[in-house]
Design a protein around this motif. Sequence first.
Motif, PDB file in Angstrom:
ATOM      1  N   TYR A 139       0.785  -1.257  -0.063  1.00  0.00           N
ATOM      2  CA  TYR A 139       0.013  -0.093  -0.078  1.00  0.00           C
ATOM      3  C   TYR A 139       0.892   1.274   0.046  1.00  0.00           C
ATOM      4  CZ  TYR A 139      -3.745   3.363   1.369  1.00  0.00           C
ATOM      5  OH  TYR A 139      -4.545   4.248   1.661  1.00  0.00           O
ATOM      6  N   ALA A 140       0.854   1.880  -1.223  1.00  0.00           N
ATOM      7  CA  ALA A 140       1.914   3.089  -1.290  1.00  0.00           C
ATOM      8  C   ALA A 140       1.082   4.442  -1.334  1.00  0.00           C
ATOM      9  CB  ALA A 140       2.690   2.948  -2.539  1.00  0.00           C
ATOM     10  N   THR A 141       1.678   5.501  -0.603  1.00  0.00           N
ATOM     11  CA  THR A 141       1.362   6.818  -0.506  1.00  0.00           C
ATOM     12  C   THR A 141       2.489   7.593  -0.811  1.00  0.00           C
ATOM     13  OG1 THR A 141       1.811   6.907   1.472  1.00  0.00           O
ATOM     14  CG2 THR A 141      -0.437   6.734   1.089  1.00  0.00           C
ATOM     15  N   ILE A 142       2.277   8.339  -2.181  1.00  0.00           N
ATOM     16  CA  ILE A 142       3.491   8.949  -2.938  1.00  0.00           C
ATOM     17  C   ILE A 142       4.069  10.122  -1.977  1.00  0.00           C
ATOM     18  CG2 ILE A 142       4.335  10.216  -4.984  1.00  0.00           C
ATOM     19  CD1 ILE A 142       2.491   8.182  -6.490  1.00  0.00           C
ATOM     20  N   ASN A 143       2.792  11.011  -1.503  1.00  0.00           N
ATOM     21  CA  ASN A 143       3.012  12.314  -0.817  1.00  0.00           C
ATOM     22  C   ASN A 143       2.509  11.998   0.575  1.00  0.00           C
ATOM     23  OD1 ASN A 143       3.863  13.799  -2.957  1.00  0.00           O
ATOM     24  ND2 ASN A 143       1.862  13.246  -3.810  1.00  0.00           N
ATOM     25  N   ALA A 144       3.378  12.286   1.593  1.00  0.00           N
ATOM     26  CA  ALA A 144       2.868  12.296   2.757  1.00  0.00           C
ATOM     27  C   ALA A 144       2.186  13.831   3.222  1.00  0.00           C
ATOM     28  CB  ALA A 144       4.013  12.268   3.908  1.00  0.00           C
ATOM     29  N   ASP A 145       1.636  14.089   4.450  1.00  0.00           N
ATOM     30  CA  ASP A 145       0.957  15.385   4.424  1.00  0.00           C
ATOM     31  C   ASP A 145       1.893  16.636   4.746  1.00  0.00           C
ATOM     32  OD1 ASP A 145       2.046  14.387   6.744  1.00  0.00           O
ATOM     33  OD2 ASP A 145       0.007  15.142   8.188  1.00  0.00           O
ATOM     34  N   THR A 146       3.261  16.542   4.570  1.00  0.00           N
ATOM     35  CA  THR A 146       4.172  17.480   4.565  1.00  0.00           C
ATOM     36  C   THR A 146       5.226  17.277   3.721  1.00  0.00           C
ATOM     37  OG1 THR A 146       5.553  16.868   6.404  1.00  0.00           O
ATOM     38  CG2 THR A 146       3.591  18.156   7.114  1.00  0.00           C
ATOM     39  N   GLU A 147       6.071  18.052   3.065  1.00  0.00           N
ATOM     40  CA  GLU A 147       7.327  17.903   2.250  1.00  0.00           C
ATOM     41  C   GLU A 147       8.426  17.294   3.064  1.00  0.00           C
ATOM     42  OE1 GLU A 147      10.509  20.105  -0.316  1.00  0.00           O
ATOM     43  OE2 GLU A 147       8.917  21.317   0.491  1.00  0.00           O
ATOM     44  N   LEU A 148       8.579  17.546   4.450  1.00  0.00           N
ATOM     45  CA  LEU A 148       9.595  16.872   5.295  1.00  0.00           C
ATOM     46  C   LEU A 148       9.145  15.364   5.548  1.00  0.00           C
ATOM     47  CD1 LEU A 148      12.202  17.398   6.857  1.00  0.00           C
ATOM     48  CD2 LEU A 148      10.453  17.731   8.871  1.00  0.00           C
ATOM     49  N   LYS A 149       7.896  15.126   5.829  1.00  0.00           N
ATOM     50  CA  LYS A 149       7.681  13.684   6.063  1.00  0.00           C
ATOM     51  C   LYS A 149       7.775  12.832   4.716  1.00  0.00           C
ATOM     52  CE  LYS A 149       4.451  14.328   9.684  1.00  0.00           C
ATOM     53  NZ  LYS A 149       2.926  14.145  10.236  1.00  0.00           N
ATOM     54  N   SER A 150       7.329  13.690   3.600  1.00  0.00           N
ATOM     55  CA  SER A 150       7.602  12.818   2.229  1.00  0.00           C
ATOM     56  C   SER A 150       9.040  12.642   1.833  1.00  0.00           C
ATOM     57  CB  SER A 150       6.955  13.591   1.260  1.00  0.00           C
ATOM     58  OG  SER A 150       5.546  13.771   1.162  1.00  0.00           O
ATOM     59  N   SER A 151      10.120  13.352   2.306  1.00  0.00           N
ATOM     60  CA  SER A 151      11.322  13.158   2.049  1.00  0.00           C
ATOM     61  C   SER A 151      11.887  12.218   3.120  1.00  0.00           C
ATOM     62  CB  SER A 151      12.060  14.865   2.011  1.00  0.00           C
ATOM     63  OG  SER A 151      12.061  15.227   3.530  1.00  0.00           O
ATOM     64  N   ARG A 152      11.326  12.293   4.355  1.00  0.00           N
ATOM     65  CA  ARG A 152      11.970  11.171   5.436  1.00  0.00           C
ATOM     66  C   ARG A 152      10.880  10.101   5.398  1.00  0.00           C
ATOM     67  NH1 ARG A 152      13.203  15.231  10.390  1.00  0.00           N
ATOM     68  NH2 ARG A 152      14.721  16.146   9.570  1.00  0.00           N
ATOM     69  N   ALA A 153      10.892   9.434   4.120  1.00  0.00           N
ATOM     70  CA  ALA A 153       9.813   8.441   3.997  1.00  0.00           C
ATOM     71  C   ALA A 153      10.046   7.241   4.611  1.00  0.00           C
ATOM     72  CB  ALA A 153       9.604   8.120   2.484  1.00  0.00           C
ATOM     73  N   THR A 154       9.018   6.343   4.764  1.00  0.00           N
ATOM     74  CA  THR A 154       9.271   5.233   5.493  1.00  0.00           C
ATOM     75  C   THR A 154       8.704   3.951   4.747  1.00  0.00           C
ATOM     76  OG1 THR A 154       7.244   5.298   6.466  1.00  0.00           O
ATOM     77  CG2 THR A 154       9.171   6.294   7.816  1.00  0.00           C
ATOM     78  N   VAL A 155       9.137   2.811   5.040  1.00  0.00           N
ATOM     79  CA  VAL A 155       8.506   1.574   4.757  1.00  0.00           C
ATOM     80  C   VAL A 155       8.101   0.920   6.089  1.00  0.00           C
ATOM     81  CG1 VAL A 155       8.932  -0.675   3.681  1.00  0.00           C
ATOM     82  CG2 VAL A 155       9.786   1.383   2.842  1.00  0.00           C
ATOM     83  N   LYS A 156       6.941   0.498   6.296  1.00  0.00           N
ATOM     84  CA  LYS A 156       6.211  -0.254   7.404  1.00  0.00           C
ATOM     85  C   LYS A 156       5.829  -1.456   7.065  1.00  0.00           C
ATOM     86  CE  LYS A 156       5.191   4.274   9.884  1.00  0.00           C
ATOM     87  NZ  LYS A 156       4.430   5.260  10.225  1.00  0.00           N
ATOM     88  N   LYS A 157       6.022  -2.450   7.968  1.00  0.00           N
ATOM     89  CA  LYS A 157       5.408  -3.857   7.951  1.00  0.00           C
ATOM     90  C   LYS A 157       4.036  -3.396   8.749  1.00  0.00           C
ATOM     91  CE  LYS A 157       8.912  -5.580   6.024  1.00  0.00           C
ATOM     92  NZ  LYS A 157       8.979  -6.240   4.684  1.00  0.00           N
ATOM     93  N   ILE A 158       2.943  -3.988   8.188  1.00  0.00           N
ATOM     94  CA  ILE A 158       1.654  -3.917   8.618  1.00  0.00           C
ATOM     95  C   ILE A 158       1.074  -5.387   9.108  1.00  0.00           C
ATOM     96  CG2 ILE A 158      -0.693  -2.946   8.565  1.00  0.00           C
ATOM     97  CD1 ILE A 158       0.517  -0.558   6.930  1.00  0.00           C
ATOM     98  N   LYS A 159       0.677  -5.720  10.025  1.00  0.00           N
ATOM     99  CA  LYS A 159      -0.358  -6.775  10.023  1.00  0.00           C
ATOM    100  C   LYS A 159      -1.748  -6.463  10.005  1.00  0.00           C
ATOM    101  CE  LYS A 159       2.478 -10.286  11.511  1.00  0.00           C
ATOM    102  NZ  LYS A 159       2.503 -11.726  10.903  1.00  0.00           N
ATOM    103  N   HIS A 160      -2.186  -6.959   9.008  1.00  0.00           N
ATOM    104  CA  HIS A 160      -3.774  -6.805   8.818  1.00  0.00           C
ATOM    105  C   HIS A 160      -4.604  -8.357   8.558  1.00  0.00           C
ATOM    106  CE1 HIS A 160      -7.323  -4.902   7.520  1.00  0.00           C
ATOM    107  NE2 HIS A 160      -7.586  -5.502   6.513  1.00  0.00           N
ATOM    108  N   ASP A 161      -5.411  -8.358   9.313  1.00  0.00           N
ATOM    109  CA  ASP A 161      -6.035  -9.944   9.627  1.00  0.00           C
ATOM    110  C   ASP A 161      -4.982 -11.000   9.433  1.00  0.00           C
ATOM    111  OD1 ASP A 161      -8.539  -8.748   9.519  1.00  0.00           O
ATOM    112  OD2 ASP A 161      -8.834  -8.985   7.328  1.00  0.00           O
ATOM    113  N   GLY A 162      -3.817 -10.607  10.356  1.00  0.00           N
ATOM    114  CA  GLY A 162      -2.903 -11.693  10.370  1.00  0.00           C
ATOM    115  C   GLY A 162      -1.870 -11.909   9.250  1.00  0.00           C
ATOM    116  N   ILE A 163      -1.947 -10.983   8.370  1.00  0.00           N
ATOM    117  CA  ILE A 163      -0.895 -11.219   7.012  1.00  0.00           C
ATOM    118  C   ILE A 163      -0.215  -9.802   7.088  1.00  0.00           C
ATOM    119  CG2 ILE A 163      -1.062 -11.275   4.659  1.00  0.00           C
ATOM    120  CD1 ILE A 163      -1.908 -14.032   5.778  1.00  0.00           C
TER     121      ILE A 163
END
Length: 183
Positions: A139-163
């Motif tokens: 699930y990808a979001t190209i722009n975060a809500d601020t320029e700083l957050k967009s440039s300090r981007a992240t990759v997070k692992k999320i558990k959804h329904d155990g997956i």
Amino acid sequence: IKAYCSHHTQTRPLMIAASAYFDKLTECIVKLHETPVRTDTTYDVLDTAKQVKNKEIALLERQRTMRQGRIWQHAIGTYQDNQDLGVGDPTGMDVINPVKKYIIEVKSRTNTDNASSRKANFDKLVKFKRENPDYRCIYATINADTELKSSRATVKKIKHDGIEIEHHTGREFLRFVFGDDAD
């Protein structure tokens, strides 16, 4: 776009491929911007003339952001081995790469989905992951809500329904897709 291709220092075959990619991207952008826009807003007996004008502006802005989302989907979905799944694909996703084994739901901004839409998108990613366990589901979001957050981007692992699925944001997502060509 063409200036980038003509000044790029890669080998000639890669320049030709890049040029073809940018030509198709340009064609997509032009076509989307030539598509007629709706200007009819919903009627409300309490609307003033100023409110009607504001509704028209808001409608045009929404259509602009939707076009930008389609441009991103096309840009990502036609890059190298990626495939743009378009609208109405049975997976409900936007982009798939059968070579690198990933599928992506692309959003232009972090606020594009409300909570129920985001849950539905996570559900689709989980369903795909259950049916295709060798794929990365993103699930990808190209722009975060601020320029700083967009440039300090992240990759997070999320558990959804155990997956486990991944949530990529901002610059990190662009690097994931485009690698050294992210700029």
